[in-house]
Design an enzyme around this catalytic site. Structure first.
Site, PDB file in Angstrom:
ATOM      1  N   THR A  97       0.821  -1.219   0.000  1.00 53.88           N
ATOM      2  CA  THR A  97       0.000   0.000   0.000  1.00 53.88           C
ATOM      3  C   THR A  97       0.851   1.264   0.000  1.00 53.88           C
ATOM      4  O   THR A  97       0.494   2.268  -0.623  1.00 53.88           O
ATOM      5  CB  THR A  97      -0.929  -0.015   1.238  1.00 53.88           C
ATOM      6  OG1 THR A  97      -1.847  -1.091   1.064  1.00 53.88           O
ATOM      7  CG2 THR A  97      -1.710   1.263   1.401  1.00 53.88           C
ATOM      8  N   SER A 127       1.790  -7.577  -1.172  1.00 56.75           N
ATOM      9  CA  SER A 127       2.584  -8.563  -0.431  1.00 56.75           C
ATOM     10  C   SER A 127       1.933  -9.940  -0.372  1.00 56.75           C
ATOM     11  O   SER A 127       2.579 -10.919  -0.007  1.00 56.75           O
ATOM     12  CB  SER A 127       2.928  -8.054   0.968  1.00 56.75           C
ATOM     13  OG  SER A 127       1.826  -8.115   1.820  1.00 56.75           O
TER      14      SER A 127
HETATM   15  N1  ASP Z   1      -2.472  -5.615   0.428  1.00 64.54           N
HETATM   16  C1  ASP Z   1      -1.428  -4.732   0.890  1.00 64.54           C
HETATM   17  C2  ASP Z   1      -0.133  -5.510   0.902  1.00 64.54           C
HETATM   18  O1  ASP Z   1       0.128  -6.227   1.828  1.00 64.54           O
HETATM   19  C3  ASP Z   1      -1.772  -4.199   2.232  1.00 64.54           C
HETATM   20  C4  ASP Z   1      -0.800  -3.208   2.802  1.00 64.54           C
HETATM   21  O2  ASP Z   1       0.277  -2.959   2.301  1.00 64.54           O
HETATM   22  O3  ASP Z   1      -1.140  -2.646   3.868  1.00 64.54           O
HETATM   23  O4  ASP Z   1       0.609  -5.422  -0.034  1.00 64.54           O
END
Ligand code: ASP
Length: 332
Positions: free
Chosen positions: A12, A57
């Site tokens: 994010t 991620s």
């Molecule tokens: N879906 C995102 C990730 O883990 C969530 C985040 O970065 O907070 O890449």
């Protein structure tokens, strides 16, 4: 001024929300976004930025861990510290994996990210990034997660919240540092070591299974565990699981052990340690030869076994190492 390498891997924190669009990963724009949002970063350290990969991620796996560990290893002598920008969802897995892959550190490797994209006005990215870079200039020779004014040992941390800025916790180990008006680094951080030990291979021959009421053992009997060398059971409380009637898991566990699968018991409860002697099911697991993950997080348990399976052919050697505290991941 200290030299810091800032490594972008996605998440994010790297997302672009400009032009009113839904947050998307935008590999082309991230450096620009970063300097736009935090122009004063260069007052803290001499920062070089590198983009290693650009993933949500959830898509990160052992190949990315190996790439990241090797990337840091090859540049290890050139920098005073490293900051890894990473999605929060699997940050604790990557931090745990890195802690096993790069042992004997004498400088910080700090992972951070954010709950809200950097380009949003009320993003936590700015604070997390400034904190992480500052921590990377300090004497904290560990793989750590810096988030929301706390620094946690990476292999003790776990993601606790989807919607709160306070996304991480370290249930069984106190924070390594707290960031307030001053930065208070605690006495229990690792002492620096000058014998870096690098091992970037991880095996995927481990299977993680969460126990729940009414789990039908017939389902488990239908899974092909032929290539599995270790089964981690996320059991209830101090390491308990059904042992009576049709739902008893004992026959399945016996079958696994007959097939030379290392059985490891961890817990769904985040706080405190697995204690297999407390109840009948745990004692039965011990009699069968199961190992206890003690107070390790599930993330540390999984990445530790993946690291050990890649290192040793022999299950007895894996078990012996698993029971040891290798890099501060468990309380002995
Ligand atoms: N879906 C995102 C990730 O883990 C969530 C985040 O970065 O907070 O890449």
């Amino acid at each position: 001024m200290k030299n810091i390498l800032l490594i972008q891997t996605g998440g994010t924190i790297a997302m672009d929300t400009s032009a009113g669009q839904k947050p998307t990963l935008n590999p082309q724009k991230w450096t620009e976004l970063m300097y736009q949002s935090i122009p004063e970063l260069s007052k803290i350290a001499d920062i070089k930025m590198e983009r290693l990969f650009f993933e949500d991620s959830s898509d990160i796996n052992k190949k990315h861990w190996a790439k990241l560990a090797a990337f840091i290893h090859h540049r290890y002598e050139d920098y005073d510290g490293f900051v890894v920008l990473h999605g929060t969802d699997t940050m604790a897995y990557t931090a745990s994996a890195l802690s096993f892959a790069l042992q004997g550190l004498d400088k910080p490797i700090i992972l951070t990210g954010s709950q809200v994209p950097m380009s949003n006005i009320r993003s936590d990215a700015r604070r997390n990034l400034i904190n992480a870079i500052e921590i990377a200039t300090m004497p904290l020779p560990e793989v750590a997660i810096c988030f929301n004014d706390f620094v946690y040992r990476g292999n003790r941390a776990t993601k606790m919240s989807i919607g709160d800025f306070d996304a991480f916790a370290s249930p069984n180990y106190p924070p390594l540092a707290e960031i307030g008006i001053n930065i208070d680094i605690r006495k229990h951080v690792h002492t620096p070591s000058n014998s870096l030990d690098v091992s970037t291979n991880f095996s995927d021959q481990a299977f993680l299974l969460k126990i729940y009421p009414n789990l039908n053992p017939d389902f488990l009997n239908q899974i092909n565990f032929r290539d599995t060398r270790s089964l981690i059971i996320e059991a209830f409380g101090s390491g308990n699981f059904p042992i009576h009637g049709r739902e008893s898991l004992l026959p399945f566990f016996e079958q696994c052990l007959r097939n030379d699968i290392l059985l490891i018991i961890t817990s769904q409860a985040a706080y405190d340690a697995v204690e297999l002697n407390n109840y009948e099911s745990g004692r039965k697991a011990l009699e069968l030869g199961a190992l206890s993950a003690k107070d390790m997080t599930t993330e540390a348990t999984l990445t530790k076994i993946m690291y050990l399976l890649a290192k040793h052919e022999d299950n007895a050697a894996v078990a012996e190492q698993f029971n040891k505290n290798l890099v501060g991941e468990m309380t002995e």
